[in-house]
Design a protein around this motif. Structure first.
Motif, short mmCIF file in Angstrom:
data_model
loop_
_atom_site.label_atom_id
_atom_site.label_comp_id
_atom_site.label_asym_id
_atom_site.label_seq_id
_atom_site.Cartn_x
_atom_site.Cartn_y
_atom_site.Cartn_z
N LYS A 197 0.84 -1.21 0.00
CA LYS A 197 0.00 0.00 0.00
C LYS A 197 0.87 1.25 0.00
N TYR A 198 2.08 1.16 0.54
CA TYR A 198 2.99 2.30 0.55
C TYR A 198 3.46 2.63 -0.87
N SER A 243 0.56 4.30 -2.66
CA SER A 243 0.43 5.70 -2.25
C SER A 243 1.48 6.56 -2.95
N THR A 286 1.55 10.05 -6.16
CA THR A 286 2.41 11.23 -6.21
C THR A 286 3.29 11.18 -7.46
N ARG A 298 5.34 9.38 2.52
CA ARG A 298 5.03 8.71 3.79
C ARG A 298 3.66 8.06 3.69
N PRO A 299 3.37 7.14 4.62
CA PRO A 299 2.06 6.48 4.58
C PRO A 299 0.87 7.44 4.63
N ASP A 300 1.05 8.61 5.25
CA ASP A 300 -0.05 9.58 5.31
C ASP A 300 -0.12 10.49 4.08
N GLY A 301 0.75 10.22 3.09
CA GLY A 301 0.75 11.01 1.85
C GLY A 301 1.68 12.20 1.86
N THR A 302 2.33 12.47 2.99
CA THR A 302 3.29 13.57 3.09
C THR A 302 4.48 13.27 2.18
#
Length: 143
Positions: A7-8, A11, A15, A135-139
């Motif tokens: 999943k990383y 994500s 981007t 990052r996992p949170d999309g940062t």
């Protein structure tokens, strides 16, 4: 854009697709069959995977990412390597004269990560081009 099917990686792909669209870049969907997995076995567990096994799994991940990029309207190609993921990612970027690498900050983890270290960390330290990490949170970070 390296992928390990996690999943990383998915994500990070979002981007990466945005960056590729804005810059007109070709997406190289790279997946590395981790040869260290051909040596891992546990008592009572399945036998170690063969080089062919890890390459086949990597090919599925690379094809899936390339298909996703094409569906996004991007030019893309699937690339499969076998070996040490961090080394192969950095070497491939150098060989194709990539402008950047976009990858997730976490992927396969647990015991393996503690033993061999983070692939992303190694790529950031050794890549011949800038590395954009997601990052996992999309940062998004750039190194």
């Amino acid at each position: 854009m390296p992928t390990d099917g996690s999943k990383y990686a998915e994500s990070a792909a979002e981007t990466g697709f945005d960056i590729a669209e804005k810059t007109g870049a070709t997406v190289h969907a790279l997946s590395v069959g981790d040869e260290s997995l051909t040596h891992i076995s546990s008592v009572g567990g399945p036998p170690p995977k063969t080089t062919e096994d890890v390459a086949e799994i990597a090919a599925e991940w690379a094809d899936e990412l390339a298909d996703d990029a094409k569906a996004y309207g991007l030019e893309a190609e699937a690339v499969v390597r076998t070996g040490s993921p961090a080394r192969e990612i950095a070497d491939y970027a150098d060989e194709v004269d990539a402008e950047m690498i976009v990858m997730g900050t976490a992927g396969r983890g647990g015991f393996e990560r503690m033993v061999v270290g983070s692939v992303t960390d190694k790529v950031v330290r050794t890549a011949p081009v800038p590395v954009v990490t997601v990052r996992p949170d999309g940062t998004v970070d750039a190194a």
